[in-house]
Design a protein around this motif. Structure first.
Motif, PDB file in Angstrom:
ATOM      1  N   MET A 173       0.843  -1.175   0.000  1.00  0.00           N
ATOM      2  CA  MET A 173       0.000   0.000   0.000  1.00  0.00           C
ATOM      3  C   MET A 173       0.885   1.235   0.000  1.00  0.00           C
ATOM      4  SD  MET A 173      -3.180  -0.946   2.468  1.00  0.00           S
ATOM      5  CE  MET A 173      -4.337  -2.219   2.014  1.00  0.00           C
ATOM      6  N   LYS A 174       1.143   1.742  -1.170  1.00  0.00           N
ATOM      7  CA  LYS A 174       2.147   2.780  -1.330  1.00  0.00           C
ATOM      8  C   LYS A 174       1.807   4.052  -0.566  1.00  0.00           C
ATOM      9  CE  LYS A 174       4.841   5.114  -4.893  1.00  0.00           C
ATOM     10  NZ  LYS A 174       5.054   5.284  -6.338  1.00  0.00           N
ATOM     11  N   TYR A 175       0.568   4.512  -0.670  1.00  0.00           N
ATOM     12  CA  TYR A 175       0.203   5.761   0.003  1.00  0.00           C
ATOM     13  C   TYR A 175       0.348   5.623   1.511  1.00  0.00           C
ATOM     14  CZ  TYR A 175      -2.460   9.390   2.199  1.00  0.00           C
ATOM     15  OH  TYR A 175      -2.815  10.413   3.039  1.00  0.00           O
ATOM     16  N   LEU A 176      -0.169   4.538   2.072  1.00  0.00           N
ATOM     17  CA  LEU A 176      -0.122   4.367   3.517  1.00  0.00           C
ATOM     18  C   LEU A 176       1.314   4.295   4.025  1.00  0.00           C
ATOM     19  CD1 LEU A 176      -3.014   1.825   4.166  1.00  0.00           C
ATOM     20  CD2 LEU A 176      -3.038   4.302   4.456  1.00  0.00           C
ATOM     21  N   VAL A 177       2.202   3.770   3.212  1.00  0.00           N
ATOM     22  CA  VAL A 177       3.603   3.638   3.626  1.00  0.00           C
ATOM     23  C   VAL A 177       4.357   4.951   3.456  1.00  0.00           C
ATOM     24  CG1 VAL A 177       5.786   2.492   3.117  1.00  0.00           C
ATOM     25  CG2 VAL A 177       3.671   1.167   3.151  1.00  0.00           C
ATOM     26  N   GLU A 178       4.138   5.645   2.340  1.00  0.00           N
ATOM     27  CA  GLU A 178       4.981   6.785   1.984  1.00  0.00           C
ATOM     28  C   GLU A 178       4.420   8.138   2.414  1.00  0.00           C
ATOM     29  OE1 GLU A 178       5.868   6.618  -2.157  1.00  0.00           O
ATOM     30  OE2 GLU A 178       6.838   4.646  -2.037  1.00  0.00           O
ATOM     31  N   VAL A 179       3.115   8.282   2.545  1.00  0.00           N
ATOM     32  CA  VAL A 179       2.533   9.607   2.778  1.00  0.00           C
ATOM     33  C   VAL A 179       1.739   9.690   4.074  1.00  0.00           C
ATOM     34  CG1 VAL A 179       1.020  11.395   1.831  1.00  0.00           C
ATOM     35  CG2 VAL A 179       2.407  10.000   0.288  1.00  0.00           C
ATOM     36  N   GLU A 180       0.902   8.704   4.332  1.00  0.00           N
ATOM     37  CA  GLU A 180      -0.033   8.778   5.455  1.00  0.00           C
ATOM     38  C   GLU A 180       0.688   8.957   6.783  1.00  0.00           C
ATOM     39  OE1 GLU A 180      -4.031   8.107   7.253  1.00  0.00           O
ATOM     40  OE2 GLU A 180      -3.172   9.003   5.449  1.00  0.00           O
ATOM     41  N   ARG A 181       0.171   9.869   7.588  1.00  0.00           N
ATOM     42  CA  ARG A 181       0.741  10.138   8.912  1.00  0.00           C
ATOM     43  C   ARG A 181      -0.345  10.711   9.818  1.00  0.00           C
ATOM     44  NH1 ARG A 181       5.420  13.807   7.133  1.00  0.00           N
ATOM     45  NH2 ARG A 181       5.377  12.211   5.503  1.00  0.00           N
ATOM     46  N   PRO A 182      -0.109  10.778  11.131  1.00  0.00           N
ATOM     47  CA  PRO A 182      -1.117  11.375  12.013  1.00  0.00           C
ATOM     48  C   PRO A 182      -1.411  12.817  11.600  1.00  0.00           C
ATOM     49  CG  PRO A 182       0.573  10.245  13.278  1.00  0.00           C
ATOM     50  CD  PRO A 182       1.067  10.293  11.863  1.00  0.00           C
ATOM     51  N   ILE A 183      -2.648  13.257  11.836  1.00  0.00           N
ATOM     52  CA  ILE A 183      -3.071  14.594  11.422  1.00  0.00           C
ATOM     53  C   ILE A 183      -3.142  15.510  12.634  1.00  0.00           C
ATOM     54  CG2 ILE A 183      -4.847  15.937  10.247  1.00  0.00           C
ATOM     55  CD1 ILE A 183      -5.779  13.285   8.978  1.00  0.00           C
ATOM     56  N   PHE A 184      -2.427  16.601  12.559  1.00  0.00           N
ATOM     57  CA  PHE A 184      -2.406  17.615  13.610  1.00  0.00           C
ATOM     58  C   PHE A 184      -3.634  18.509  13.447  1.00  0.00           C
ATOM     59  CE2 PHE A 184      -0.084  21.802  14.817  1.00  0.00           C
ATOM     60  CZ  PHE A 184      -0.750  21.851  16.033  1.00  0.00           C
ATOM     61  N   LEU A 185      -4.518  18.484  14.438  1.00  0.00           N
ATOM     62  CA  LEU A 185      -5.719  19.329  14.398  1.00  0.00           C
ATOM     63  C   LEU A 185      -5.371  20.735  14.885  1.00  0.00           C
ATOM     64  CD1 LEU A 185      -8.406  16.824  15.779  1.00  0.00           C
ATOM     65  CD2 LEU A 185      -7.717  17.245  13.411  1.00  0.00           C
ATOM     66  N   HIS A 186      -4.545  21.413  14.121  1.00  0.00           N
ATOM     67  CA  HIS A 186      -4.019  22.714  14.549  1.00  0.00           C
ATOM     68  C   HIS A 186      -5.102  23.768  14.657  1.00  0.00           C
ATOM     69  CE1 HIS A 186      -4.525  23.381  10.305  1.00  0.00           C
ATOM     70  NE2 HIS A 186      -4.288  24.659  10.487  1.00  0.00           N
ATOM     71  N   PHE A 187      -6.227  23.562  13.969  1.00  0.00           N
ATOM     72  CA  PHE A 187      -7.271  24.587  13.981  1.00  0.00           C
ATOM     73  C   PHE A 187      -8.039  24.615  15.299  1.00  0.00           C
ATOM     74  CE2 PHE A 187      -8.865  20.740  11.961  1.00  0.00           C
ATOM     75  CZ  PHE A 187     -10.058  20.497  12.627  1.00  0.00           C
ATOM     76  N   ARG A 243      -8.748   1.029   5.807  1.00  0.00           N
ATOM     77  CA  ARG A 243      -7.432   1.271   5.227  1.00  0.00           C
ATOM     78  C   ARG A 243      -7.479   1.187   3.700  1.00  0.00           C
ATOM     79  NH1 ARG A 243      -2.856   0.575   8.313  1.00  0.00           N
ATOM     80  NH2 ARG A 243      -1.858  -0.692   6.712  1.00  0.00           N
ATOM     81  N   LEU A 244      -8.229   0.224   3.170  1.00  0.00           N
ATOM     82  CA  LEU A 244      -8.354   0.113   1.718  1.00  0.00           C
ATOM     83  C   LEU A 244      -9.064   1.326   1.135  1.00  0.00           C
ATOM     84  CD1 LEU A 244      -9.221  -3.662   1.370  1.00  0.00           C
ATOM     85  CD2 LEU A 244      -7.222  -2.518   0.402  1.00  0.00           C
ATOM     86  N   PHE A 245     -10.117   1.779   1.814  1.00  0.00           N
ATOM     87  CA  PHE A 245     -10.822   2.978   1.358  1.00  0.00           C
ATOM     88  C   PHE A 245      -9.880   4.177   1.343  1.00  0.00           C
ATOM     89  CE2 PHE A 245     -12.942   6.889   2.822  1.00  0.00           C
ATOM     90  CZ  PHE A 245     -13.678   7.181   1.676  1.00  0.00           C
ATOM     91  N   VAL A 246      -9.101   4.349   2.404  1.00  0.00           N
ATOM     92  CA  VAL A 246      -8.140   5.452   2.480  1.00  0.00           C
ATOM     93  C   VAL A 246      -7.130   5.370   1.338  1.00  0.00           C
ATOM     94  CG1 VAL A 246      -6.250   6.427   3.867  1.00  0.00           C
ATOM     95  CG2 VAL A 246      -8.415   5.794   4.958  1.00  0.00           C
ATOM     96  N   GLU A 247      -6.679   4.155   1.052  1.00  0.00           N
ATOM     97  CA  GLU A 247      -5.698   3.964  -0.020  1.00  0.00           C
ATOM     98  C   GLU A 247      -6.281   4.354  -1.380  1.00  0.00           C
ATOM     99  OE1 GLU A 247      -1.738   2.463  -1.084  1.00  0.00           O
ATOM    100  OE2 GLU A 247      -2.700   2.895   0.828  1.00  0.00           O
ATOM    101  N   TYR A 248      -7.487   3.889  -1.663  1.00  0.00           N
ATOM    102  CA  TYR A 248      -8.136   4.222  -2.935  1.00  0.00           C
ATOM    103  C   TYR A 248      -8.403   5.723  -3.032  1.00  0.00           C
ATOM    104  CZ  TYR A 248      -8.996  -0.428  -4.825  1.00  0.00           C
ATOM    105  OH  TYR A 248      -8.830  -1.667  -5.373  1.00  0.00           O
ATOM    106  N   LEU A 249      -8.955   6.291  -1.964  1.00  0.00           N
ATOM    107  CA  LEU A 249      -9.310   7.706  -1.984  1.00  0.00           C
ATOM    108  C   LEU A 249      -8.098   8.578  -2.256  1.00  0.00           C
ATOM    109  CD1 LEU A 249     -11.308  10.063  -1.393  1.00  0.00           C
ATOM    110  CD2 LEU A 249     -10.605   9.884   0.992  1.00  0.00           C
ATOM    111  N   ASN A 250      -7.010   8.309  -1.580  1.00  0.00           N
ATOM    112  CA  ASN A 250      -5.856   9.181  -1.722  1.00  0.00           C
ATOM    113  C   ASN A 250      -5.079   8.935  -3.007  1.00  0.00           C
ATOM    114  OD1 ASN A 250      -5.479  10.987   0.821  1.00  0.00           O
ATOM    115  ND2 ASN A 250      -6.253   9.041   1.579  1.00  0.00           N
ATOM    116  N   ALA A 251      -5.144   7.719  -3.555  1.00  0.00           N
ATOM    117  CA  ALA A 251      -4.605   7.494  -4.898  1.00  0.00           C
ATOM    118  C   ALA A 251      -5.411   8.298  -5.914  1.00  0.00           C
ATOM    119  CB  ALA A 251      -4.634   6.013  -5.237  1.00  0.00           C
TER     120      ALA A 251
END
Length: 621
Positions: free
Chosen positions: A1-15, A278-286
């Motif tokens: 799962m390329k996106y989950l390995v290379e890009v996905e990370r925790p999201i900072f809710l800075h707002f 996780r599969l949905f996240v992978e498809y969506l972000n691809a």
């Protein structure tokens, strides 16, 4: 799962930051914050993170936001961090650094009821207050060397002009927080004007954003109406709230949320980080990455018929919305989140197929990042109302759920799901193989739209071996023979129809299923079947067909079209049909029985190949 390995990370809710909101003089509604958190939670699976002090200060007085944040924290989705280890230590430290401005921080000095339910789930190795104080005291001259990318130049200029005053306050009052309220209270009267205080508040909020994201390895979301700050677009559009909300809207999320809102948060907390999520996240972000590639190229104009150059965000949203417009299920909203993930993945695949055909840049980005196909599907084809009713009832009895309808471009199909990895798509063709509504065109459109692994034509037929067959018996094609295509000469007629073999895996499954019918009221026969455009109701023609094809078990009308469509689409096929008559003196008395029997066999074959292929998919992950 390329996106989950290379890009996905925790999201900072800075707002979720009261200091930044006050310094920017902006106020978002509670609903906007909730929808942003919801979109980020659905579209990502690596967790959310926020500093607990900023979270509780921002959420004070917002009951729905507090309830959501507490729920996310207790379920382990949201990591609330602090330099302090316990809530009691945290409250004591807040009371110390805000002692001079207690009225502006009532959540730490009142009954503490608004802090109930919050917890510290991760202890930071650093103190944000100390980092900000260091940043300020280390500055010298006219350049702010430590100021990062989030601060505006005009705010930096105001801080430089008042650097001595700000540093003096920070040095003398080391036990006080680096906040606008404390600078206003501790500065000599009139020393810092309101516009300087606002600029100082934005400057330190910008530094806070960068420090927190860097120290926690988190991505910062974008698109939250951040007046006064420069957005970090390093990972755009994956964490962009307007883009995520627009795509979810195109996938039917808002309609679903409106129907099952009460249970949705609980279901999301349960399914978060699950295989389906996780599969949905992978498809969506691809898909989002492919939309960005198209938006950054001239091919955007080939996707959007009325395209006008605009912001990168608006172009990505327009491309995504356009591609998804006709790709999602069109029935009522899915009853569960799991069904939403399943339907959404199918819609994203269909939309990506269209985008790839219109834009080379889209195709290349999708091909490089899309995950391997995660589910197995069987296309089941009927041609009469009796066959429709038998198949729909049979699928429900076998545990499939009718989860929506699929746009095929020139028609629609019904989508049935069974578990996470199995789906059956039911498409109805007209009688016969040719014509605008014939099986060949209808089935080919369906195969392109749903990318089915197998195709099964199921229904009724006529038998050719009355001596050994009975009405209601089921015929399964080992091959299909086109009896219509002949060479008619002066002296003789020669057969020119090709004998096409059925799919090897489907045929193997049918042979296994046949053994289960040894003692059944109806039997299952495997062998050659005839196919032609004629609705055969003529004893002389039946006799002619028996003479021409002595090994044929029976005949029907849609098989030639199924073969043509599946050959073009490289899809395995098989024909499963029940004997309702002998090709003459038709009365229709046995159509329901024949259709039900054929459906029973066809569904068993479908389940067998679905289970077998699904096991291979899981083993390959």
């Amino acid at each position: 799962m390329k996106y989950l390995v290379e890009v996905e990370r925790p999201i900072f809710l800075h707002f979720l930051n009261r200091e930044a909101a006050l310094a920017s003089q902006q106020a978002r509604g509670e609903v906007e914050d909730l929808e942003a958190i919801n979109a980020l939670t659905v579209c990502h699976c690596s967790g959310l993170t926020v500093n607990i002090s900023q979270m509780v200060e921002y959420a004070a007085g917002k009951s729905r936001l507090i309830s959501t944040l507490v729920g996310l924290s207790q379920s382990g989705i949201l990591a609330s961090t602090s330099h302090d280890s316990t809530m009691s230590e945290f409250i004591a430290s807040r009371q110390r650094i805000y002692r001079n401005v207690a009225s502006k921080y009532p959540m730490y000095f009142g009954t503490g009821l608004e802090l109930e339910g919050f917890r510290i789930s991760k202890s930071n190795s650093f103190s944000m207050t100390n980092l900000l104080r260091r940043d300020l005291l280390d500055q010298s001259g006219t350049e702010l060397s430590l100021i990062g990318k989030r601060a505006r130049p005009e705010d930096a200029a105001k801080v430089v002009a008042n650097l001595d005053v700000l540093q003096t306050i920070a040095f003398k009052h080391r036990d006080d927080a680096i906040t606008r309220a404390n600078f206003e209270f501790l500065a000599d009267k009139g020393t810092l004007t309101p516009d300087v205080l606002d600029a100082t508040g934005r400057m330190f909020s910008a530094l806070y954003f960068e420090h927190y994201a860097s120290q926690n390895g988190a991505a910062t979301c974008t698109g939250m109406t951040e007046v006064g700050f420069v957005e970090n677009l390093e990972h755009f559009p994956h964490y962009d709230v307007p883009v995520l909300r627009a795509v979810l809207r195109s996938l039917g999320w808002e309609a679903m949320a409106g129907v099952v809102r009460e249970n949705l948060r609980r279901e999301l907390e349960t399914l978060y980080r699950s295989e389906s999520h996780r599969l949905f996240v992978e498809y969506l972000n691809a898909f989002l990455g492919a939309c960005l590639a198209a938006a950054n190229s001239a091919s955007a104009a080939s996707i959007l018929a009325t395209w006008n150059p605009g912001t990168q965000r608006s172009t990505v949203i327009n491309i995504a919305s356009h591609l998804l417009r006709d790709s999602r299920a069109l029935s009522s909203p899915p009853a569960t989140l799991l069904l939403f993930f399943d339907e959404a993945m199918d819609a994203l695949r269909r939309a990506a197929s269209v985008g790839s055909s219109l834009s080379e840049e889209f195709r290349a980005a999708w091909g490089a990042n899309a995950p391997p196909k995660n589910r197995v599907s069987v296309l089941m084809v009927t041609a009469t109302e009796v066959e429709d009713e038998a198949l729909d009832a049979g699928l429900v009895t076998a545990g499939f759920i009718l989860s929506g309808s699929v746009n095929l471009g020139r028609g629609y199909a019904e989508l049935y799901s069974r578990g996470t990895h199995h789906q059956v798509v039911h498409v109805r063709s007209g009688a016969g193989s040719s014509g605008a509504n014939g099986s060949e065109l209808v089935v080919y459109d369906a195969l392109k739209a749903v990318e089915a692994d197998f195709a099964i034509a199921v229904g009724i037929c006529f038998g050719l071996k009355k001596a050994t067959q009975s009405l209601g018996d089921v015929l399964v094609s080992e091959s299909i023979v086109d009896y219509e295509t002949v060479r008619v000469g002066e002296a003789e007629t020669r057969e020119r129809g090709v004998r096409q073999p059925s799919g090897t895996r489907l045929l193997s499954a049918a042979q296994i299923v046949k053994r289960a019918y040894g003692s059944a009221e109806h039997r299952v026969f495997l062998g050659p079947m005839l196919s032609g455009q004629k609705l055969v109701d003529n004893e002389t023609l039946v006799g002619d067909l028996r003479a021409r094809y002595p090994d044929a078990l029976g005949g029907e009308m849609e098989g030639n079209g199924i073969v043509g469509a599946c050959t073009r689409a490289s899809t395995e096929w098989i024909i499963v049909k029940g004997i309702c008559d002998w090709g003459f003196k038709k009365r229709g008395n046995h159509q329901v029985e024949a259709a039900n029997n054929a459906v029973g066999v066809a569904i068993r074959v479908a389940i067998y190949v679905l289970d077998a292929q699904g096991s291979r998919l899981l083993e390959s992950k």
